[in-house]
Write an enzyme that holds these catalytic residues in place. Structure first.
Site, short mmCIF file in Angstrom:
data_model
loop_
_atom_site.label_atom_id
_atom_site.label_comp_id
_atom_site.label_asym_id
_atom_site.label_seq_id
_atom_site.Cartn_x
_atom_site.Cartn_y
_atom_site.Cartn_z
CG ASP A 98 0.31 -4.02 2.19
OD1 ASP A 98 0.00 -4.66 3.20
OD2 ASP A 98 1.08 -3.03 2.19
CG ASP B 60 -0.39 0.06 2.52
OD1 ASP B 60 0.85 -0.03 2.63
OD2 ASP B 60 -1.14 0.23 3.51
CB SER B 61 4.59 1.64 -0.24
OG SER B 61 4.74 0.46 -1.01
CD GLU C 234 7.80 -0.17 7.83
OE1 GLU C 234 6.88 -0.88 7.40
OE2 GLU C 234 8.00 1.00 7.46
CE LYS D 279 3.10 -5.58 3.89
NZ LYS D 279 2.56 -4.55 4.80
CD GLU E 168 0.44 -1.19 8.15
OE1 GLU E 168 0.06 -0.45 9.06
OE2 GLU E 168 0.89 -0.77 7.06
O1 KIV Z 1 3.52 -1.07 1.68
C1 KIV Z 1 4.66 -1.56 1.60
O2 KIV Z 1 5.36 -1.40 0.59
C2 KIV Z 1 5.15 -2.32 2.73
C3 KIV Z 1 6.56 -2.81 2.71
C4 KIV Z 1 7.53 -1.69 2.82
C5 KIV Z 1 6.80 -3.86 3.72
O3 KIV Z 1 4.42 -2.55 3.65
#
Ligand code: KIV
Length: 266
Positions: free
Chosen positions: A84, A45-46, A183, A114, A116
């Site tokens: 994510d 989600d970056s 992280e 993934k 959090e």
């Molecule tokens: O959103 C993302 O890119 C991440 C990674 C940096 C682990 O969560």
């Protein structure tokens, strides 16, 4: 090259083979990353920060994540593909979480999700993995909690918080996660966690002892503008290369040098 599966990633930890994870947001870049031989491609989600130009990840939507994961899946053949879960796609209820995790698999071609993770979401991790969807946990600095943290700060420096993170890592494993992102935590804490759990840890700003490492592709190739976090290493300076290419093109157009005969049709 053989497809990287969840059991293979577990094997890699046992064999002490390092795991490489890189983010991607589109098919062309994903294809380059895949052909370079990485083990996991993460559609992070970056996306909010590096593609959408936002100050944080909070407004990234499920539909946007599905759109980008679909594109990435077309570029990935060998690597494991993880999607994510964006902010508010799993926080409100376990039903939401299950439905949205399912969308990553059914609609977008992801092979895991993934999320959090804090103590509140252990049940959610359990339910998603029991539904047959592998879950990658993410603890330490969780960017979706930026407003609670008051910024992007190293987590677990104080004993009490370090103990909480250590215990949370074990609980995420017990809840059924197949791997765990650590992280921005002290390297000693990451080392203790890595030695104490049986699932692979993948670090970002968590030192060298993790079972694997992840970087955001734009940071890795030097596309992100300054400032970049201390844990990032740039392996190229594509920003410089692209700026020069675009400037050269602009100069040639202005001076009437492009297109030349060789780039024109009779
Ligand atoms: O959103 C993302 O890119 C991440 C990674 C940096 C682990 O969560």
């Amino acid at each position: 090259m053989k497809k990287i599966t969840v059991p293979r990633l577990g094997e890699m930890k046992k064999q002490r083979e390092k795991i490489v994870m890189v983010t991607a947001y589109d098919a062309a870049t994903a294809n380059i990353i895949d052909e370079a031989g990485v083990d996991i491609v993460l559609v992070g989600d970056s996306l909010g920060n590096v593609v959408q130009g936002l100050p944080n990840t909070l407004s990234v939507t499920m539909d946007e994540m599905i759109y980008h994961t679909k594109m990435v899946s077309r570029g990935v053949k060998h690597a494991h593909l993880c999607g994510d879960m964006p902010f508010m796609s799993y926080q409100a209820s376990k039903d939401d979480a299950l439905r949205n995790a399912g969308r990553f698999i059914k609609e977008a071609g992801a092979e895991s999700v993934k999320l959090e993770t804090n103590e509140i979401y252990l049940d959610t991790v359990y339910s998603i993995s029991k539904a047959g969807i592998p879950v990658m946990g993410h603890i330490g600095l969780c960017p979706q909690s930026v407003h609670i943290m008051g910024g992007y700060k190293i987590q677990g420096r104080e004993d009490k918080e370090a103990k909480r993170i250590f215990e949370l890592a074990k609980s995420v494993e017990d809840a059924g996660a197949f791997s765990l992102v650590l992280e921005s935590i002290p390297k000693e804490l990451a080392e203790r966690i890595t030695e104490s759990i049986n699932i692979p840890t993948i670090g970002i700003g968590a030192g060298p002892s993790c079972d694997g490492q992840v970087l955001v592709i734009n940071d890795l190739v030097g596309l992100s503008p300054e400032p970049i976090p201390r844990f990032v290493k740039r392996y190229a300076n594509l920003r410089k290369v692209m700026t020069k290419a675009v400037r050269d093109f602009a100069d040639e157009v202005k001076e009437g040098q492009f297109p030349s005969v060789e780039h024109s049709f009779n």
